[in-house]
Each structure stands twice: as structure tokens, then as C-alpha cells.
Scaffold this active site. Sequence first.
Site, PDB file in Angstrom:
ATOM      1  N   ARG A   1      23.368  59.257 111.926  1.00 51.84           N
ATOM      2  CA  ARG A   1      22.080  59.948 111.794  1.00 51.84           C
ATOM      3  C   ARG A   1      21.077  59.137 110.987  1.00 51.84           C
ATOM      4  O   ARG A   1      19.866  59.272 111.186  1.00 51.84           O
ATOM      5  CB  ARG A   1      22.273  61.336 111.189  1.00 51.84           C
TER       6      ARG A   1
ATOM      7  N   GLU B   1      35.629  63.143  99.597  1.00 53.56           N
ATOM      8  CA  GLU B   1      36.254  64.264  98.882  1.00 53.56           C
ATOM      9  C   GLU B   1      37.778  64.152  99.002  1.00 53.56           C
ATOM     10  O   GLU B   1      38.504  64.283  98.017  1.00 53.56           O
ATOM     11  CB  GLU B   1      35.749  65.575  99.482  1.00 53.56           C
TER      12      GLU B   1
END
Lengths: 171, 171
Positions: A58, A95
Site C-alpha cells: 500500500r 507483534e
Amino acid sequence: MNLKKYIRDIPDFPKPGILFKDITPLLHHPQAFAYSIDQIVQQYSNTPLDYVCGIESRGFIFASTIAYKLNLGFIPIRKVGKLPGKTQSIQYQLEYGTDELQIHEDALQNNDKVLLVDDLLATGGTMYGACQLVESLGAQIQGCAFLVELAFLSGKEKLKKWPTFSLIEFS
Amino acid sequence: MNLKKYIRDIPDFPKPGILFKDITPLLHHPQAFAYSIDQIVQQYSNTPLDYVCGIESRGFIFASTIAYKLNLGFIPIRKVGKLPGKTQSIQYQLEYGTDELQIHEDALQNNDKVLLVDDLLATGGTMYGACQLVESLGAQIQGCAFLVELAFLSGKEKLKKWPTFSLIEFS
């Protein structure tokens, strides 16, 4: 222009419990998309720059258009195995686990002045990795720009070594 | 402007025996990149259009910039699992096996006029799948545009239902 109304919340994407900020309505709306590009471009109109780096995928949407508008070259920073030439790589923390980004070794030289662009600033891990890649080639980071910032995740703190700008902030 | 000198051959990428056309030198060169965008934009300056669709990932680089320049909205066509909203999917044929593309169901409506953009036309399989996706939503394809065409792979033949344009042709 109130850009927040062109960003929609998608619950449980890509994983349960995550509220995803979907920017496709903004891209879909000609005035909202053009206004977003113009606002980011204006932010850097007086900054000395040689290249705009975009982070796959993106990030490419904004970085390439900003490069065009600023009359600069565009450099892709990609996921591992996508760039065909000789690359520099960096692993960065997610994460859970790690991911890897690459840049062409010959894309930047000593003291080239670079703007890095991505669509979203969350924890800042991806952009931090991209900045390390750019600096590993000797280039100077003049700015990190984002369309959207999730301010509650403190990504700007992680990127404090570099000047950072985000157009739309969710707190 | 001789754009071919900004495209470099990389042998054996992504697989042994394939000569990859690397467009990153063209993107890197501000005048070559801007000239490429302007030439494609000029091609469609008199075509009625509502949206530009770009195919992930390199297609985003050209499609988004062309959308901006034509004052149109940008719609991403992505690999499976990347779009957060409700999607339409299409499987398409690769040399070995199949791949899948997706578009947001609400991205297009009946009779919307669409330009599809990708960086490279090889056999045409990816663009053919993207065109089927766009038509499945009732939209009209006004053109398929590419930066580079590998004419010896006859992709234009596969896409003959739609008007196709490529800026740089290798025969």
C-alpha cells in the site's frame, strides 16, 4: 476536507480483535485521494530530496504519486525475494515473530536525501526497518510520511530519530 | 525519450531460464518515470473514465499515479486475503498452477468506466483475470494499459476483447 469519513473500520481483520483502518474508500474518492497526496507533497515542498521510497504494497500507492508530483525518482522497498537485483536486507520485529524487507543495493548512494512513505503508522516496526535499510546504504532520511497514524500505538516514539509526518491521526 | 535504456535484464529471475525485465531503473530516474506516466495519461485523456484499477504490487505504482493525474479514483486489485472488506475473487491460470485475485464488491457499480493498469504484459493471464473481476461487478473496461509488453508472449491476443495499450514493447 474531513478525510476521516473516507476511512472505514473493519472489525476482526486480519485477525480477531483487530479493528482495521481501511483506506480504500479514500483511494476510491478522486478528491479525497488527490487532496491527501497534495497535503503530503506540500509538507515536503521545501525539503531537499532526491528520492521517495515506498514500502510494499500500500505504501507504493502514495509514494509513487508523491515522487511523481515532486519530480523525484521512486525506489521500492519490498518483501523478501521480490526485487530482482542485488539487495540489502533487514529483519524487523512484528507483534509475533519477524519479517524481512529488501532494497536494491544500487538504489541509493552516500548522502542521497530520501523521503520514506507508507500508508499507515502503527507500532512503527516496518518503517523502522525501512529506515535502517536506507541508512545502511549511506543515504540521509529527510522524513517519514504516513497517510494514517494510530497514535495510541506510539509509533512516532519508535521513529523519533527521524522527522515524521502523518496526515490523519486516530487517538 | 528512449525508455528501453532504463529497463535492465536480470537473468534467471525469478527462476532459472527466465530473463526478467527490471523496471526499477526507470522508476529511479525522475524524467523517465514522469515521462512514462505522462505518455500513458495522454493515451486516455479523451476516454470517458470513472476509475483506475491497479494490480498488486507493481501495478499500484503506475495505476495510482495515473489515477491522480486523471483526477480519478483508484481501486486496488489484490492477492487473496489482502482486502479487508467483502470481495469478489477470480482464479486464473499461471504457467504452472493457478493464482487468485480479489476486488472489493462495492468498489464498482453497473456501467462504471474503468482503466486497468499493470506494469508488465507477458502472457496476459493476470490482466485477463483482473478484467473478468471488473466485469463481474458490471463495470465497463475502457482500456488495459501496461508500461512494458513482451510481445513474443502474445498477451495482446489473450486480451483481444478489450482495448490494450503498452508503452514499451520488446519483440
